[in-house]
Design a protein around this motif. Sequence first.
Motif, short mmCIF file in Angstrom:
data_model
loop_
_atom_site.label_atom_id
_atom_site.label_comp_id
_atom_site.label_asym_id
_atom_site.label_seq_id
_atom_site.Cartn_x
_atom_site.Cartn_y
_atom_site.Cartn_z
N ASN A 45 9.76 -79.33 13.10
CA ASN A 45 8.65 -79.37 13.82
C ASN A 45 8.87 -78.56 15.27
O ASN A 45 10.06 -78.81 15.65
N LEU A 46 8.11 -77.55 15.46
CA LEU A 46 8.36 -76.70 16.76
C LEU A 46 7.59 -77.23 17.92
O LEU A 46 7.76 -76.58 19.01
N LYS A 47 6.97 -78.22 17.76
CA LYS A 47 5.74 -78.61 18.83
C LYS A 47 6.35 -78.74 20.35
O LYS A 47 6.04 -78.30 21.29
N GLU A 48 7.35 -79.52 20.38
CA GLU A 48 8.00 -79.94 21.43
C GLU A 48 9.07 -78.92 21.78
O GLU A 48 9.96 -79.46 22.84
N SER A 49 9.36 -77.95 21.09
CA SER A 49 10.80 -77.12 21.31
C SER A 49 10.54 -76.21 22.67
O SER A 49 9.44 -75.53 22.96
N TYR A 50 11.58 -75.86 23.23
CA TYR A 50 11.52 -74.84 24.09
C TYR A 50 12.89 -73.77 24.07
O TYR A 50 13.89 -74.34 23.60
N VAL A 51 12.93 -72.78 24.96
CA VAL A 51 14.13 -71.84 24.76
C VAL A 51 14.46 -71.81 26.17
O VAL A 51 14.04 -71.51 27.09
N GLU A 57 23.98 -66.49 26.77
CA GLU A 57 23.53 -66.79 25.24
C GLU A 57 22.18 -67.74 25.44
O GLU A 57 21.58 -67.95 26.25
N ILE A 58 21.48 -67.57 24.34
CA ILE A 58 20.03 -68.34 24.21
C ILE A 58 20.12 -69.47 23.29
O ILE A 58 20.53 -69.44 21.90
N PHE A 59 19.46 -70.55 23.71
CA PHE A 59 19.43 -71.79 22.90
C PHE A 59 18.04 -72.21 22.66
O PHE A 59 17.14 -72.11 23.66
N LEU A 79 17.75 -83.37 16.27
CA LEU A 79 17.40 -82.66 17.53
C LEU A 79 18.31 -81.85 18.25
O LEU A 79 18.07 -81.44 19.53
N ARG A 80 19.28 -81.53 17.51
CA ARG A 80 20.47 -80.97 18.08
C ARG A 80 20.19 -79.51 18.45
O ARG A 80 19.05 -78.90 18.17
N THR A 81 20.84 -78.97 19.76
CA THR A 81 20.71 -77.71 20.21
C THR A 81 21.11 -76.63 19.34
O THR A 81 22.21 -76.64 18.69
N ARG A 82 20.17 -75.39 19.04
CA ARG A 82 20.70 -74.50 18.06
C ARG A 82 20.96 -73.18 18.80
O ARG A 82 19.84 -72.94 19.64
N LYS A 83 21.79 -72.36 18.47
CA LYS A 83 22.11 -71.20 19.14
C LYS A 83 20.97 -70.23 18.53
O LYS A 83 20.97 -70.07 17.18
N LEU A 84 20.48 -69.04 19.28
CA LEU A 84 19.63 -68.24 18.73
C LEU A 84 20.44 -66.88 18.69
O LEU A 84 21.34 -66.78 19.49
N LEU A 85 20.16 -65.78 17.88
CA LEU A 85 21.03 -64.74 17.67
C LEU A 85 20.14 -63.52 17.82
O LEU A 85 19.24 -63.19 17.42
N LEU A 86 20.56 -62.95 19.24
CA LEU A 86 19.58 -61.67 19.74
C LEU A 86 20.63 -60.54 20.16
O LEU A 86 22.09 -61.09 20.28
N ASN A 87 20.37 -59.61 20.29
CA ASN A 87 21.03 -58.54 21.10
C ASN A 87 21.36 -58.84 22.59
O ASN A 87 20.58 -59.45 23.26
N LYS A 88 22.46 -58.26 22.87
CA LYS A 88 22.94 -58.71 24.20
C LYS A 88 21.87 -58.15 25.30
O LYS A 88 21.53 -58.78 26.27
N SER A 89 21.32 -56.96 24.84
CA SER A 89 20.42 -56.23 25.90
C SER A 89 18.95 -57.01 25.92
O SER A 89 18.33 -57.23 26.87
#
Length: 151
Positions: A45-51, A57-59, A79-89
């Motif tokens: 469920n993504l409804k209540e999620s935010y970044v 780093e981005i979570f 509901l644990r915090t999950r790391k997202l993988l993106l380029n540094k730029s």
Amino acid sequence: MKDEDLKVVANNKKARHDYFIEKIYEAGLVLKGTEVKSIRQGRVNLKESYVIVKDGEIFVFGMHVSPYKEGNIFNEDPLRTRKLLLNKSEIRRISQEVKLAGATVVPLRLYFKNGRAKLEIALAKGKKLYDKRESQREKDIKRSIDRKYKI
């Protein structure tokens, strides 16, 4: 070039209702244990999620991945915090937009692309109540026009 194998698992329709979407990014996810199996079953469920961008780093917070039924002791916190993988730029660009322009980063949809879990996130600006009403009015008008010309 081969066609991409894209299987959408979850959409965040509320995000498109509450925000003006400005720029969209595709991010990989760092998942543990049985989370992938649970996501493949569509139990997310993504409804209540935010970044949030933190220390370069981005979570993603609040993304609920239900425990895998056969996972017993190997299941992680839903509901644990999950790391997202993106380029540094890309992370730097997102961070600047959030700080300077007052933008928000919201998850839009979760899908599998070529066997890998991806989260589509967007830089967005919040809508006011009158903006939401206007969007709804435009949708209703478009729907009625489509009905009229369908026959």
